[in-house]
Design a protein around this motif. Sequence first.
Motif, PDB file in Angstrom:
ATOM      1  N   VAL A  31      33.349  49.548  36.838  1.00 44.79           N
ATOM      2  CA  VAL A  31      34.457  49.258  35.921  1.00 44.79           C
ATOM      3  C   VAL A  31      35.781  49.382  36.670  1.00 44.79           C
ATOM      4  O   VAL A  31      36.669  48.543  36.525  1.00 44.79           O
ATOM      5  N   LYS A  81      36.629  46.468  38.478  1.00 54.44           N
ATOM      6  CA  LYS A  81      36.731  45.297  37.582  1.00 54.44           C
ATOM      7  C   LYS A  81      35.431  44.491  37.531  1.00 54.44           C
ATOM      8  O   LYS A  81      35.455  43.279  37.342  1.00 54.44           O
ATOM      9  N   GLU A  95      33.078  44.939  35.297  1.00 57.32           N
ATOM     10  CA  GLU A  95      32.572  45.591  34.089  1.00 57.32           C
ATOM     11  C   GLU A  95      31.359  44.895  33.482  1.00 57.32           C
ATOM     12  O   GLU A  95      30.535  45.538  32.850  1.00 57.32           O
ATOM     13  N   PHE A 148      31.468  54.737  29.348  1.00 57.39           N
ATOM     14  CA  PHE A 148      31.745  53.375  29.805  1.00 57.39           C
ATOM     15  C   PHE A 148      32.906  52.774  29.018  1.00 57.39           C
ATOM     16  O   PHE A 148      33.870  52.247  29.568  1.00 57.39           O
ATOM     17  N   CYS A 161      36.557  51.714  30.340  1.00 63.54           N
ATOM     18  CA  CYS A 161      37.030  50.328  30.184  1.00 63.54           C
ATOM     19  C   CYS A 161      38.433  50.331  29.581  1.00 63.54           C
ATOM     20  O   CYS A 161      39.302  49.565  29.994  1.00 63.54           O
ATOM     21  N   THR A 183      40.419  46.856  30.455  1.00 63.86           N
ATOM     22  CA  THR A 183      39.504  45.749  30.244  1.00 63.86           C
ATOM     23  C   THR A 183      39.997  44.934  29.050  1.00 63.86           C
ATOM     24  O   THR A 183      40.406  45.525  28.045  1.00 63.86           O
TER      25      THR A 183
END
Lengths: 111, 1300
Positions: free
Chosen positions: B347, B350, B352, B377, B381, B386
């Motif tokens: 993650v 990047k 993810e 997680f 993120c 994200t």
Amino acid sequence: MAASAARGAMALRTNIGRPVAFVRKIPWTAASGELREHFAQFGHVRKCTVPFDKETGFHKGMGWIHFSSEEELHNALQQENHIIDGVKLHVQPQKPKALQGDQTSDEEKDF
Amino acid sequence: MAALLRPARWLLRAAAAPYLPLSLRLLAGGPGRPHAALCLRAARARPVAGGLLSQARLHSIAAEKKNYLQEEPTSSHRRNASQFDWALMRLDNSVRRTGRIPKTLLQKVFDNTCHSGSAGGNQALLLLRSCGSLLPELKLSERTEFAHKIWDELQKLGTVYDVSHYNALLKVYLQNDHKFSPTDFLAKMEKGNIQPNRVTYQRLIAAYCNMGDIEGASTILGFMKTKDLPVTEAVFSALVTGHARSGDMENAENILTVMKEAGIEPGPDTYLALLNAYAEKGDIDHVKQTLEKVEKSDLYLMDRDLLQIILSFSKAGYPQYVPEILEKITYERRYIPDTMNLILLLVTEKLEDTALQILLACPISRESSQNDFGSFFLRHCVTMNTPAEKLKDYCKKLKEAQLHTSPLQFTLQCALVAQKLDLAKVLMKALKEEGFPIRTHYFWPLLVGHQKEKNVQGIVEVLKGMHEIGVTPDQETYVNYVFPCFDSIKSVRAVLQENGCPHDDNVFSQAELRSKAVNGNLDYILSFLESNTLPFSFSSLRGSLILGFRRSMNINLWSKITELLYKDGRYCQEPPGPTEAVGYFLYNLIDSMSDSEVQAKEEHLRQYFHQLKEMNVKIPENIYRGIRNLLDSYHVPELIKDVNILVEREKTDSRKPSSSDLESKLEKLKAENQPIGDILKQLILMLCSEENMQKALELKAKYESDMVVGGYAALINLCCRHDNAEDALNLKREFDRLDSSAVLDTGKYVRLVKVLGKHGKLQDAINILKEMKEKDVLVKDATVLSFFHILNGAALRGETETVKQLHEAIVTLGLAKPSTTLSSPLVTLYLEKDDLPAALESTIDCYEKYKILPRIHDVLCKLIEKGETELIQKAMDFVSQEQGEMTMLYDLFFAFLQTGNYKEAKKIIETPGIRARPTRLQWFCDRCIANNQVETLEKLVEMTQKLFECDRDQLYYSLLKLYTKKQNIVFDNETYARLINLLLMKDNSTQAMQVKDFAETHIKGFTLNDAANSLLIITQVRRDYLKDALTTLKTALDLDQIPSRLAVTRLIQACALKGDTESIHDIQKLVNGLEDSIGLSRMVFINNIALAQIKNNNIDVAIESIENMLTSENQTVDPQYFGLAYLFRKVIEGQLEPALEKISIMAERLANQFAVYKPVTDLFLQLVDSGKVDDARALLQRCGAIAEQMPILLVFCIRNSQRPGKAPVMKSLLELIPELIDKEEAYTCLMKSYVFDNDVTSAKALYESLTAKNVKLNDLFLKRYAVLLKNAGESVPFTEPPESFEFYAKQLKESKETHL
């Protein structure tokens, strides 16, 4: 010193003989409104507090439900599962911290 | 601590390989050909760039330096050592649990280190090592930055770096893929005068190789050659990477051949380097081939190696091959933390989507909906920004996969914590679409962030966001989170309007009202209530209004507001109506005040009540009674009559006769010339309870000749309550005339003293005190407290003479002893007037008269505040001289602490030679608790850290008490754990659980240690929270803790008594393999499973399984040790008759058919033990072999002889099996039991039967018997052995040993 001793006694007095449930593990999504709604099924909820932390804007996962009578508290404690927003709460009676001689429960009972 | 220091378990694999001979053979080689040498295999520490190096590998190097603490021989040695321990423990805990370190934790340890002003070499090493792959949540560049920051800061603090630090830094570079120049690095070392060692070179080679620079690597190899340093597998592995990265796969593969030629077999590290090389090229075929090759060899790759390959594929842009590698994962025990770290790393990088793929493949039990998986997680993120839409999709997938029950809610929580409004909005909309309610308080965390910075625009954005989602801000939102950001509420309104923020005017106004109320702006409240058009309930304003009342002592406004709320239909419409609402309000108002506050505001309150009376405000009688009790407990009964006037008389019980009824009855009797004494007294008492003094006095005057003692007593009390000293005194005189020997009760005397004193009738007051002494009135603790309140009240009013004379009288008469409390008003007098010299003089005077120093602490505090150096000196000299220097130092220490002069306080408590005085420390702690002084108490705890003989637990316990009282303080993991442990030991489990909850909410991954968890289990079992106890056990075992035998046994036994077979089986599985470490016998499970089955009415199942165990070929427990006594005892105790019968049959069958006698003997003994002698006899008759089981019988005797009250059992046993008496162990035990229970008769019988048999009795036996006889006042028929018990016991033991 004597004054602070008396103050201590006052702090202790507050919960004596009052039917209060101590609730833990309240999910962050629920606040006092949700708790009140849930516990109303067991009796009249006189007061319901879920203190919020003014530093974070979240509550601390615990709260207090003040019922009108011991019987209602008992009803609530009888139920095995209390679930709010899919999360199981931990409910237990708030233990009176100490007994004080000159106060009788019947005198306080009406309110 | 262990995980950081002990070489990790998987190192064993390397260690298990045979050590290679230490010969050094250099290979000739051109460029690209490695110089190789044989060497001792080192730990598998492999330099893979950005790699997923396990932490333990990383820290295992710490173990190389075993002389940790010896290395700092400075004077600060001890402190550094303990600091190091502490830092290590924090980091170690995290690593052991999760295989990673959260950035915040590392930052905290680092900050603490800096704060302490110095860091030892090991501490520096530890911090540096933590900056690599242990921080998967940080970008690679950030990690290196962190390392550099630590390096520079610690250097500034004077930490001296050696080669290990440079090597650690190098490793961090390698792990973080940090590009740097190895030659510059070497130059830097040279400048620091540090010689590189083998590890340095090895890592530099790896650094070159990571860049694909074979030439550079060769140069370093050349160095190593000239220095005769061995070349290890790690170097070869690096070269594999090096060739691969330079694009030369052929030579990369060739390295393996070269190694073999050099006599080093390629190990897992080398293969992994090769596998990673293929993965970076996206060459799945070669990866698979190589994996197969490894599988066929005697090497094996662990899950974490496979995860490494996954990472290589993902980072190189080949996520499509991830599933194929995932399939090969075998799910080792430690797999989950490693996987979690990989997921976090992905993650961070990047990647993810790949991270989710791995997450979904995790082997998590989907059945238990309790434990959500994947939160880490989602949280990460959110941190890594994200995109919202992606996150929504992840939530959906996690839910579909049943890994997480409420991923959206959780992600939203993370977004709120991180104050990400846009993300939060998207998530809330998603929740709304799924039918979940969006609640007002969801927005509070967002507002909090802006509120701290007073960011008006931010607040506006959130309010707009609320509107967008369709949530209206409520009063609380405005009062607690919006208003504090603005200078005035007016400006809030303006800003909201300017920015087009819609708001409900009604809600807003009420919020404004509450806010003004809290601030004590009562004028505003009144005008608002008057002009307000929208009705609302009084109760919604109650809390804020009480705060406001207490802030502003404007009684006219108090009354006007109360009247308005009482009378105006807008506010008290709802049932139960205005009387109740206002009554309850008054009760709460007084309840919210402290006793001293009520005492201080007595006059104000009186005025308030009277104004309410004039306004015709009424309260119900039951609430009045509550207020009365409150006032009584506050020592202001004088206010009772003033509240009484508000009682709603119309509604009082109509069945009771009213005072006017009684009065007319009285007049009638009088007219008829009948005796009226009784009814007169009744009427007077009623008037007294109605607080109708005037009427009562009139009545007394009218019927004086018919008055009785009781009537006078009530009247005196009434006058005292009404502050009517004159009448009270007259009545008292009349009372005495009526019966000079009559005695009032203590409370009434005390009230008389108070009223008389207050009205300057000092001599009369003193006369009352004298009478109390003469009539020997009972003086209780509460009476002494009342004396104090009388004196204190006078002191606060500045009545010097009253205080002095009454105090003098009380003390001289001996009604109470002078004490720091009782005598404190003598000092208070002057403190109140700010006359510090006189206050100090008065304190000293008390010491000279009574050897007490009242309020010395307060006097000192004031002196310090005013900077009265000379007086401080005087005070200290006096204390020092009279009570010793130590007392003086403590007095000064507390005074400095109290006044916030922490530096000075610290100096004092660090005075050499000072030691802990528990009572004084406790006194100050209690004071802090009572006055809610969190900071002061924390400072005390901090400053006493090094205080000699200081009970830290007690201090922490005090801190905890204050903290639970305040409910808003956050500690660190350590403190919480300590507190919980303490509470559990003090058997306060409710509070312990409360603290644990706090801790869990505030500290991510909060854990308890072995001992605390064991205690927790025991407590939970005792309180019958068996499910919680089971969870605790699981948690403890997951943390690799060893719970105590007692804890596990108690839990098993409790489950058995509940008939919960399943849980016992669960526990058995959980502790599987740990039985010996815990000290748990298999029999615990066998007994309790059987008992649980029996409790469930599965008697046959229980019996069958026991029988099978005892008769099968491969027995796990030797029948001789197959003790079922516990089961039998529980069955007998529980009166489970059918079970007992069947067990009996089983035991007999085992004896008769299989010659297994242990069960039947145990059963027999348990029957005897429970007093079922007839049943035991019958069993013995059916199975005579029981009497031959001497070892079992003797063990029973020995055990029982160690407990009191067992003489009857032993006697029965002897009757049933008389041949026992021939055994020395047995008769010794019997005598011991008889002596224990003072059973002279049985002892005599035993002695006689033994002497009849001519048994030679040993001295210890005779000594016991002799003492028993002597104590019973009987003569001893032989010469008592003269020496002590110990002597004969020792003698006996020695003689037995020589016999052996």
